[in-house]
Design a protein around this motif. Structure first.
Motif, PDB file in Angstrom:
ATOM      1  N   VAL A 139      18.442  10.423  -6.034  1.00 55.17           N
ATOM      2  CA  VAL A 139      17.503  10.485  -6.332  1.00 55.17           C
ATOM      3  C   VAL A 139      16.888  11.172  -5.968  1.00 55.17           C
ATOM      4  O   VAL A 139      15.313  11.990  -6.058  1.00 55.17           O
ATOM      5  CB  VAL A 139      16.388   9.445  -6.097  1.00 55.17           C
ATOM      6  CG1 VAL A 139      14.838   9.618  -6.700  1.00 55.17           C
ATOM      7  CG2 VAL A 139      16.920   7.869  -6.729  1.00 55.17           C
ATOM      8  N   PHE A 175      16.231  15.141  -7.415  1.00 57.94           N
ATOM      9  CA  PHE A 175      14.746  15.485  -8.494  1.00 57.94           C
ATOM     10  C   PHE A 175      13.881  14.899  -7.814  1.00 57.94           C
ATOM     11  O   PHE A 175      13.038  16.222  -8.509  1.00 57.94           O
ATOM     12  CB  PHE A 175      15.350  14.781  -9.802  1.00 57.94           C
ATOM     13  CG  PHE A 175      15.077  13.678  -9.986  1.00 57.94           C
ATOM     14  CD1 PHE A 175      13.526  12.486 -10.204  1.00 57.94           C
ATOM     15  CD2 PHE A 175      15.613  12.134  -9.729  1.00 57.94           C
ATOM     16  CE1 PHE A 175      13.467  11.853 -10.093  1.00 57.94           C
ATOM     17  CE2 PHE A 175      15.678  11.293  -9.667  1.00 57.94           C
ATOM     18  CZ  PHE A 175      14.323  10.480  -9.953  1.00 57.94           C
ATOM     19  N   VAL A 230       9.392  11.636 -15.137  1.00 61.34           N
ATOM     20  CA  VAL A 230      10.434  11.467 -15.432  1.00 61.34           C
ATOM     21  C   VAL A 230      11.047  11.086 -16.693  1.00 61.34           C
ATOM     22  O   VAL A 230      10.871  10.339 -17.552  1.00 61.34           O
ATOM     23  CB  VAL A 230      10.886  10.575 -14.290  1.00 61.34           C
ATOM     24  CG1 VAL A 230       9.771  11.223 -13.241  1.00 61.34           C
ATOM     25  CG2 VAL A 230       9.585   8.814 -14.277  1.00 61.34           C
ATOM     26  N   SER A 231      12.327  11.727 -16.502  1.00 62.58           N
ATOM     27  CA  SER A 231      12.756  11.222 -17.550  1.00 62.58           C
ATOM     28  C   SER A 231      13.580   9.539 -17.609  1.00 62.58           C
ATOM     29  O   SER A 231      13.734   8.641 -16.151  1.00 62.58           O
ATOM     30  CB  SER A 231      14.385  12.026 -18.036  1.00 62.58           C
ATOM     31  OG  SER A 231      15.109  11.585 -16.341  1.00 62.58           O
ATOM     32  N   GLU A 256      16.156   8.888 -15.209  1.00 59.76           N
ATOM     33  CA  GLU A 256      15.415   9.223 -13.281  1.00 59.76           C
ATOM     34  C   GLU A 256      14.515   7.963 -13.510  1.00 59.76           C
ATOM     35  O   GLU A 256      14.854   7.504 -11.809  1.00 59.76           O
ATOM     36  CB  GLU A 256      14.386  11.344 -12.966  1.00 59.76           C
ATOM     37  CG  GLU A 256      15.062  12.428 -13.043  1.00 59.76           C
ATOM     38  CD  GLU A 256      14.235  13.252 -13.832  1.00 59.76           C
ATOM     39  OE1 GLU A 256      14.591  14.134 -13.031  1.00 59.76           O
ATOM     40  OE2 GLU A 256      13.523  12.790 -14.351  1.00 59.76           O
ATOM     41  N   LYS A 257      14.133   7.661 -14.656  1.00 60.67           N
ATOM     42  CA  LYS A 257      13.998   6.368 -14.024  1.00 60.67           C
ATOM     43  C   LYS A 257      14.831   5.028 -13.929  1.00 60.67           C
ATOM     44  O   LYS A 257      14.520   4.345 -12.846  1.00 60.67           O
ATOM     45  CB  LYS A 257      12.688   5.382 -14.895  1.00 60.67           C
ATOM     46  CG  LYS A 257      11.527   6.190 -15.740  1.00 60.67           C
ATOM     47  CD  LYS A 257      10.996   5.993 -16.675  1.00 60.67           C
ATOM     48  CE  LYS A 257      11.234   5.980 -18.105  1.00 60.67           C
ATOM     49  NZ  LYS A 257      10.527   5.474 -19.173  1.00 60.67           N
ATOM     50  N   LEU A 275      17.607   5.622 -12.013  1.00 59.63           N
ATOM     51  CA  LEU A 275      18.128   6.193 -10.856  1.00 59.63           C
ATOM     52  C   LEU A 275      17.023   5.190  -9.919  1.00 59.63           C
ATOM     53  O   LEU A 275      17.804   4.638  -8.598  1.00 59.63           O
ATOM     54  CB  LEU A 275      17.915   7.191 -10.762  1.00 59.63           C
ATOM     55  CG  LEU A 275      19.106   8.286 -11.243  1.00 59.63           C
ATOM     56  CD1 LEU A 275      19.179   9.573 -11.067  1.00 59.63           C
ATOM     57  CD2 LEU A 275      20.609   8.210 -10.700  1.00 59.63           C
ATOM     58  N   THR A 282      25.550  12.278 -13.858  1.00 60.39           N
ATOM     59  CA  THR A 282      24.893  11.672 -12.822  1.00 60.39           C
ATOM     60  C   THR A 282      25.318  10.449 -12.782  1.00 60.39           C
ATOM     61  O   THR A 282      25.543   9.583 -11.116  1.00 60.39           O
ATOM     62  CB  THR A 282      23.688  11.546 -12.945  1.00 60.39           C
ATOM     63  OG1 THR A 282      23.219  12.034 -13.613  1.00 60.39           O
ATOM     64  CG2 THR A 282      22.269  10.415 -12.606  1.00 60.39           C
TER      65      THR A 282
END
Length: 653
Positions: A524, A527, A546-547, A550-551, A553, A580
């Motif tokens: 995390v 980014f 956030v994408s 990413e959420k 993560l 990822t």
């Protein structure tokens, strides 16, 4: 669980017919903790009403003084009252003589303005005192109602925490939100507007009725004729309006549910071009709400004009009979003036109570919906005392011993399932949709209770443990990434155990170093460092900024920070790209040391790295083993592999 926009439409309404009397009594019982203030409110109301109802009688005394002065000035001075009356009778003015006989007249004397002034001053002071008491009553009434509603909101919030997952599976989220927001707000508004008014109106009716009988029993009986008529009219109209109010608030809940689902799933709605269908569904619910709301308000609104008509008819009778009594000398002009005021005061609270019927019915309808939530079946209480594995023994050994489970009594899902997972093992659970994969981990978390058999953690039956104790040892990452309004650091810190000595019970108490460590382990940090505010970047409930990957993560970092003995990943990497995911898998390999991990996933890397793969079909484990063992067996797993994973292996290679 029904998911997706419009899913709630498949369910039938769960509304029950309203028991107005029982629900009203229960609503009154919510005021019991404030009974001290309620008594003070009643005393203040009695004082205010008592002063108000004495005002017309005293004001009538001023009218009598003025009228007596006017009549006395027209009589010859120097004669007695008896002589003046005899003279009027001799001159053929018998009616005037009867009227003068009932008055305090001094022939030849005019109006005693000093005495009239004293009476008017007394009336002003009386009404001022009534206003002060009424103001205090209103202030305390507000406190009583708002405290009661405050407790009701707390009860609803606490109840939601005690409800089983089954309840939320069967109820649309919008419907639940409507009960704890709209219905409680409507209940608060209804109680605020009606409680003080009803108390004042009832006391006014009693006080005015007493004064009316003291002035003229005959006129009081005439006025009382309106009471049964008013009750009959109000009851008849109220019974027709009540079902409409129930329909109104039930439709409000369904409309809110639709709006909530359309908003949370707006991207999906647009993707599949369902905007028109969603708009049509909204129009349908909105139209039903308009129809039920219009009918409820229109029907209940008939009460007030009906009561006004009855009141005006009563006023005519009182005025005519009262005038005849004044003419006959049976009553003074001031008393008839006071009585007419009392007749208005008597009919006014009746009209007010009737006009508040729509508010009362709407409030009680909302109260029953809230009470239905509060009365819903709760999850089974934790055992007392609860069993607790000793810290030295918490390694994460999980056993399913002949476990059976069914959502409904006549539909078995899991039958006689036995499984042993050793500490530190990573177990992947695969199988077709509906095979029972997620149900298995829900049973482990005690979101549902097993129908038969038992599940043990380090030899301790989890049914004998408290849910808080069990879940504090478990970290869970779901397919749907959930974030709350706050900073990235706060969202990660949410996973820290409140029982940790480092914490004071709040996520903000987690050290920044621990947050960064968890973020780095789950990639995390890479980014977050690119964001202008870093870990202090504010997120809303939708995770804007956030994408989706990413959420996800962030939710994985949250679970890692919890340092659980058991780690559950339910499609946790579904929103993460392949590169990822490989990084996450490497981090998981180090973080899973000493932890038992359950992974529900279809991604190849997760399954290939698992120590044990369970293949479930129809609630049963049909195969178990490692990736290579199951491929060699050429059974159910091999079929899934060929159908779902062969192309993925090619892509990764």
């Amino acid at each position: 669980m029904r998911r997706g926009p419009g899913a709630f439409m498949a369910g039938a309404s769960t509304e029950k017919s309203l028991d107005f009397r029982r629900s009203s009594l229960r609503l009154l019982r919510t005021l019991r903790p404030e009974r001290g203030l309620v008594i003070v409110v009643l005393l203040l109301a009695a004082a205010s009403v008592g002063l108000s109802v004495t005002g017309p009688k005293i004001l009538g005394r001023a009218t009598d003084l003025i009228f007596s002065g006017v009549i006395g000035r027209q009589l010859p001075e120097g004669v007695s009252k008896a002589q003046a009356i005899a003279g009027l009778r001799q001159s053929g003015h018998g009616s005037i003589a009867d009227m003068v006989q009932s008055m305090h007249v001094v022939p030849g004397h005019g109006v005693d303005f000093d005495q009239v002034g004293r009476v008017l001053l007394l009336v002003v002071l009386i009404y001022f005192g009534a206003g002060v008491f009424g103001l205090l009553q209103g202030r305390l009434t507000t406190a009583v109602v708002q405290r009661a509603v405050f407790r009701l909101r707390e009860e609803a919030q606490t109840k939601l925490a005690r409800l089983p997952l089954r309840y939320f599976d069967q109820q649309p989220r919008g419907e639940i939100l409507s009960r704890v927001t709209n219905d409680i707000d409507n209940l608060a508004q209804s109680m605020q507007q009606t409680f003080a008014q009803i108390v004042t109106s009832l006391l006014t009716i009693i006080g005015v009725l007493v004064m009316m009988f003291l002035i003229s029993p005959l006129l009081a009986l005439i006025a009382l004729v309106t009471v049964p008529v008013s009750v009959f009219v109000t009851t008849k109209i109220g019974k027709r309006a009540q079902p409409r109010f129930i329909a109104q608030w039930a439709t409000t809940g369904r409309l809110n549910g639709h709006i909530e689902e359309m908003y949370t799933g707006h991207s999906l709605v647009k993707t599949f071009g369902r905007q028109e269908e969603a708009a049509e569904t909204f129009e349908e619910h909105n139209g039903k709400l308009f129809e039920s709301g219009f009918r409820a308000q229109f029907i209940s609104g008939l009460i007030q004009p009906a009561m006004m008509f009855i009141s005006n008819v009563n006023y005519v009778f009182v005025a005519v009979v009262g005038a005849l009594q004044v003419a006959s000398g049976a009553i003074s002009l001031g008393d008839i003036q006071a009585f007419i005021q009392y007749s208005r005061q008597f009919s006014q609270p009746l009209t007010q109570v009737a006009s508040m019927a729509n508010l009362l019915q709407s409030g009680v309808a909302s109260a029953e919906r809230v009470f239905a939530l509060l009365d819903a079946d709760e999850q089974e209480p934790d055992p007392d005392p609860a069993s607790t594995p000793r810290p030295a023994q918490v390694h994460g050994r999980v056993e399913f011993e002949h476990v059976s489970f069914r959502y409904t009594p006549d539909t078995p899902l899991i039958e006689d399932l036995s499984l042993t997972v050793e500490p530190g093992q990573t177990v992947a659970i695969v199988g077709p949709t509906g095979a029972g994969k997620t149900t298995l981990v829900n049973l482990l978390m005690r979101f549902y209770e097993v129908t038969e058999g038992r599940i043990t953690l380090d030899g301790v039956d989890i049914a004998t443990m408290s849910r808080e104790e069990l879940r504090s040892r478990t970290g869970m990452v779901l397919q749907d990434a959930w974030l709350f309004g706050g900073t990235i650091a706060e969202n990660i810190a949410y996973g820290a155990s409140a029982g940790s000595p480092e914490l004071d019970g709040t996520p903000a108490a987690v050290s920044h170093e621990r947050i960064v460590e968890a973020a780095r382990a789950t990639h995390v940090d890479r980014f977050v460092r690119t964001l202008p505010d870093g870990y202090d970047t504010a997120l809303d409930e939708e995770g804007t900024g956030v994408s989706a990957g990413e959420k996800q993560l962030l939710t994985i970092a949250r679970a890692f920070l919890a340092e659980p003995a058991i780690l559950i990943l339910d499609e946790a990497t579904s929103s993460v790209d392949t590169r990822t995911e490989v990084l996450i898998q490497r981090a998981m390999n180090s973080l899973r040391q000493g932890r038992t991990s359950f992974v529900i996933a279809h991604r190849l890397s997760t399954i290939r790295d698992a120590d044990l793969i369970l293949v479930m079909e129809n609630g049963k484990i049909v195969e178990q083993g490692t990736h290579h063992e199951l491929l060699a067996a050429e059974g159910a797993y091999a079929r899934l592999y060929s159908a779902q994973f062969a192309q993925a292996v090619t892509d990764v290679n």
